[in-house]
Design a protein around this motif. Sequence first.
Motif, PDB file in Angstrom:
ATOM      1  N   GLU A 212       0.854  -1.089  -0.069  1.00 46.33           N
ATOM      2  CA  GLU A 212       0.048   0.045   0.029  1.00 46.33           C
ATOM      3  C   GLU A 212       0.830   1.302  -0.014  1.00 46.33           C
ATOM      4  O   GLU A 212       0.527   2.296  -0.587  1.00 46.33           O
ATOM      5  CB  GLU A 212      -0.964   0.024   1.112  1.00 46.33           C
ATOM      6  N   ARG A 213       1.778   1.283   1.100  1.00 49.14           N
ATOM      7  CA  ARG A 213       2.515   2.631   0.813  1.00 49.14           C
ATOM      8  C   ARG A 213       3.577   2.707  -0.058  1.00 49.14           C
ATOM      9  O   ARG A 213       4.020   3.837  -0.387  1.00 49.14           O
ATOM     10  CB  ARG A 213       3.189   2.601   2.347  1.00 49.14           C
ATOM     11  N   ALA A 214       4.050   1.467  -0.565  1.00 53.23           N
ATOM     12  CA  ALA A 214       4.827   1.892  -1.932  1.00 53.23           C
ATOM     13  C   ALA A 214       4.209   2.230  -3.066  1.00 53.23           C
ATOM     14  O   ALA A 214       4.536   3.134  -3.782  1.00 53.23           O
ATOM     15  CB  ALA A 214       5.739   0.299  -2.196  1.00 53.23           C
ATOM     16  N   LEU A 215       3.223   1.788  -3.247  1.00 57.66           N
ATOM     17  CA  LEU A 215       2.313   2.226  -4.322  1.00 57.66           C
ATOM     18  C   LEU A 215       1.884   3.552  -4.153  1.00 57.66           C
ATOM     19  O   LEU A 215       1.465   4.176  -5.297  1.00 57.66           O
ATOM     20  CB  LEU A 215       0.912   1.072  -4.749  1.00 57.66           C
ATOM     21  N   ARG A 216       1.662   4.073  -2.946  1.00 61.44           N
ATOM     22  CA  ARG A 216       1.195   5.402  -2.680  1.00 61.44           C
ATOM     23  C   ARG A 216       2.278   6.326  -3.233  1.00 61.44           C
ATOM     24  O   ARG A 216       1.676   7.564  -3.583  1.00 61.44           O
ATOM     25  CB  ARG A 216       1.112   5.384  -1.141  1.00 61.44           C
ATOM     26  N   VAL A 217       3.310   5.899  -3.289  1.00 60.22           N
ATOM     27  CA  VAL A 217       4.435   7.016  -3.721  1.00 60.22           C
ATOM     28  C   VAL A 217       5.145   6.930  -4.988  1.00 60.22           C
ATOM     29  O   VAL A 217       5.854   7.581  -5.302  1.00 60.22           O
ATOM     30  CB  VAL A 217       5.460   7.320  -2.431  1.00 60.22           C
TER      31      VAL A 217
ATOM     32  N   TYR B 291      -4.685   3.576  -6.417  1.00 56.74           N
ATOM     33  CA  TYR B 291      -3.496   4.784  -6.452  1.00 56.74           C
ATOM     34  C   TYR B 291      -3.142   5.005  -7.876  1.00 56.74           C
ATOM     35  O   TYR B 291      -2.291   5.873  -7.974  1.00 56.74           O
ATOM     36  CB  TYR B 291      -2.271   4.227  -5.790  1.00 56.74           C
ATOM     37  N   GLU B 292      -4.305   4.542  -8.775  1.00 56.99           N
ATOM     38  CA  GLU B 292      -3.871   5.011 -10.103  1.00 56.99           C
ATOM     39  C   GLU B 292      -2.610   4.729 -10.654  1.00 56.99           C
ATOM     40  O   GLU B 292      -1.957   6.038 -11.323  1.00 56.99           O
ATOM     41  CB  GLU B 292      -4.468   6.375 -10.307  1.00 56.99           C
ATOM     42  N   VAL B 293      -2.033   3.850 -10.509  1.00 57.67           N
ATOM     43  CA  VAL B 293      -0.461   3.649 -10.908  1.00 57.67           C
ATOM     44  C   VAL B 293      -0.305   3.096 -12.211  1.00 57.67           C
ATOM     45  O   VAL B 293      -0.946   1.898 -12.606  1.00 57.67           O
ATOM     46  CB  VAL B 293       0.182   2.763 -10.077  1.00 57.67           C
ATOM     47  N   PRO B 294       0.078   3.450 -13.350  1.00 54.45           N
ATOM     48  CA  PRO B 294       0.389   2.803 -14.494  1.00 54.45           C
ATOM     49  C   PRO B 294       1.353   1.757 -14.418  1.00 54.45           C
ATOM     50  O   PRO B 294       2.063   1.879 -13.704  1.00 54.45           O
ATOM     51  CB  PRO B 294       0.994   4.009 -15.454  1.00 54.45           C
TER      52      PRO B 294
ATOM     53  N   THR C 173      -5.328  -8.729  -5.744  1.00 60.84           N
ATOM     54  CA  THR C 173      -5.513  -7.834  -4.408  1.00 60.84           C
ATOM     55  C   THR C 173      -4.209  -6.582  -4.854  1.00 60.84           C
ATOM     56  O   THR C 173      -4.644  -5.646  -4.609  1.00 60.84           O
ATOM     57  CB  THR C 173      -4.867  -8.538  -3.251  1.00 60.84           C
ATOM     58  N   VAL C 174      -3.163  -7.133  -5.231  1.00 62.55           N
ATOM     59  CA  VAL C 174      -1.993  -6.089  -5.736  1.00 62.55           C
ATOM     60  C   VAL C 174      -2.687  -5.209  -7.171  1.00 62.55           C
ATOM     61  O   VAL C 174      -2.553  -4.059  -6.917  1.00 62.55           O
ATOM     62  CB  VAL C 174      -0.678  -6.884  -6.090  1.00 62.55           C
ATOM     63  N   ASP C 175      -3.375  -5.958  -7.746  1.00 59.41           N
ATOM     64  CA  ASP C 175      -3.801  -5.161  -8.916  1.00 59.41           C
ATOM     65  C   ASP C 175      -5.036  -4.225  -8.653  1.00 59.41           C
ATOM     66  O   ASP C 175      -5.107  -2.780  -9.018  1.00 59.41           O
ATOM     67  CB  ASP C 175      -4.553  -6.134 -10.002  1.00 59.41           C
ATOM     68  N   ARG C 176      -5.767  -4.541  -7.569  1.00 58.72           N
ATOM     69  CA  ARG C 176      -6.764  -3.613  -7.206  1.00 58.72           C
ATOM     70  C   ARG C 176      -5.938  -2.403  -6.338  1.00 58.72           C
ATOM     71  O   ARG C 176      -6.555  -1.219  -6.387  1.00 58.72           O
ATOM     72  CB  ARG C 176      -7.664  -4.343  -6.025  1.00 58.72           C
ATOM     73  N   GLN C 177      -4.767  -2.657  -5.638  1.00 56.13           N
ATOM     74  CA  GLN C 177      -4.173  -1.675  -5.153  1.00 56.13           C
ATOM     75  C   GLN C 177      -3.678  -0.750  -5.925  1.00 56.13           C
ATOM     76  O   GLN C 177      -3.542   0.511  -5.750  1.00 56.13           O
ATOM     77  CB  GLN C 177      -3.088  -2.253  -4.050  1.00 56.13           C
TER      78      GLN C 177
END
Length: 744
Positions: free
Chosen positions: A139-144, A172-175, A164-168
């Motif tokens: 969570e916190r890695a994908l946040r930044v 966080y709208e990560v390409p 789960t990871v894909d949902r995360q």
Amino acid sequence: MARSSLSRLLSAVRRSPYFPPISVLSTRPFSASRNLARKDEKDLAWKDIMEKVRNIGISAHIDSGKTTLTERVLFYTGRIQRIHEVRGRDGVGAKMDSMDLEREKGITIQSAATYCTWKDYQVNIIDTPGHVDFTIEVERALRVLDGAILVLCSVGGVQSQSITVDRQMRRYEVPRLAFINKLDRMGADPWKVLNQARSKLRHHCAAVQVPIGLEEELKGLVDLVQMKAYYFHGSNGEDIVTSDVPADMEEFVKEKQHELIETVSEVDDTLADAFLSDEPISPNDLEMAIRRATISRKFIPFFMGSAFKNKGVQPLLDGVLSYLPCPSEVSNYALDQSANEEKVLLSGSPCGSLVALAFKLEEGRFGQLTYLRIYEGVIRKGDFIININNGKRIKVPRLVRMHSDELEDIQEAHAGQIVAVFGVDCASGDTFTDGSVKYTMTSMNVPEPVMSLAVNPVSKDSGGQFSKALNRFQREDPTFRVGLDAESGETIISGMGELHLDIYVERIRREYKVDATVGKPRVNFRESITQRVEFDYLHKKQSGGQGQYGRVVGYIEPLPMDSPTKVEFENMIIGSVIPSGYIPAIEKGFKEACNSGSLIGHPVEFIRIVLTDGAAHNVDSSELAFKLASIYAFRQCYPNAKPVILEPVMVVELKIPTEFQGTVAGDINKRKGIIVTNDQDGDDTIISVNVPLNNMFGYSTALRSMTQGKGEFTMEYKEHLSVSNDTQAQLVNAFNASKGTVSK
């Protein structure tokens, strides 16, 4: 007279140190344009630097090869000189698994940051855990991060934690890019995985590579954009040989390239125009279209290879540079605390005011290590920065870049970079600025703990170290909670699962030399209500002197189970039958009462409390009186609202040999599990079930004995649901027995 006064005034103004000379005034338009030109040059220079930065995370289901892939990336970029395996015979272990526990168990427990250089681009990488118990690290890695690589196993395909990871990543709208790993393994089928990504993950995706051979015959890859074949030679696949597409694969490769162009055309207008007009599409046109579609999160390019066999990692790195965004291409928003939390788009430029987010804390050898993602501005060693969350002004004593557990001192860092600072007292999620703005970054999603353990130090002398360990772990991990059982006096630790809590107990023993006794795992139940009930309670007490008087009238009702707020209080009193100064005390009383329901003493959730009327006394009313009135009113009406117990329900994905399917399904039924899907994968059966967590203790041992050690499973939290009537009766009776009372 007037003329001489004016001349004296002008000469005085000219002599003033605050007034620039006439020569300066007369040339101001030229110097201003020169300054503007310098600023444009500076912005252009920064833009070039920013375009050569990539911040990426590597995430996947457990045992998909994330850490092995990161190890290869570090080797090919020259950050490490030798490759070590996760569970290698040399006992060294992968670079990014720096903890002894990680190397022993062969899993990643903490996310680890590093940076490397590839073709003059700086790539900041965070390797994240795959196990669901350490989901906060993802969570916190994908946040930044600005982009991510989703690693999928070519044999296992899209598994529960992949979803789960894909949902995360979506949250966080990560390409992202996807990397189908382990093509050297028996049963590898990348096209099956691609189809699963489309059906299970709803990815709009296509392959940008085609493997040359599979399993033991894996020789190399064909790039569908450049239409070239790559072969990886040398002891570690470091020598890349480029050649033409093999003749026997030309037809298949053209078919896959057409599929790629067609898929990207559906989401990119420029490519669609060329495709529909039958114009020739150059490799550069296709590459730019893939980049646009990937950055806008409308398309996911799929890469292929085998990290363990050193095939396909360098082209994947090229894909990171070509298709994932640089920091200035990502929209990041802050909340302006001086303007009622108005949303502000950050420029992402090093020329702006400093805005940095503390996203991870770690106890290092030299004190607290705080990981920062800089969104705007520049931070320098020795600078004073402001923690917007608590208003403290702090000096930056030491600034470092991370390479797993190694530190490299630096003098400054700019927007788009991930660095760490020492000696800065803060909490995870705090925002730092240079004081010129009052911005805070939006917080990350923190899941609620689902399991608890009673833990106590064996020796009373080690109580200080024990408390120190628990305080540190709470600061580092928002999903790790510590509480005290009021009745037994035991310390209760809560987390995301058995492994999560076991790791922390082991870390207390190793890092703080404290042996602890561990109680039986306990499930974090919740209570709720199922119907509306009114309350009318008068709290009146007179014992000489000032008494206590407070009357509260209203009702409680259930909230929907998907409500974002667990406990909602609303004041609907018209007029001033209760002075407004007492309303906060009433709200506090009701919320305090919700901390412990009368069924089994667990918190009450999904409840709305509405205050409609009441009464106050001129002399005897007080905040305490109304707070007590609220608590007693809640306790009086709660049993009439038909309360129920909620239990955490887990999604369990099983992979077992088909011959044991009947036995395993029978056992799942005994555990009150509901089978959701049942799929066949070669000789194996993949079963997805929803099971109450309370019935899953010791399941790993049971599954091993049922399947002769061949079965495996993953488990993650889904939601809290009502327990059955018989289970509720058992839980209530057990709770009453522990209190020494008998259920009616």
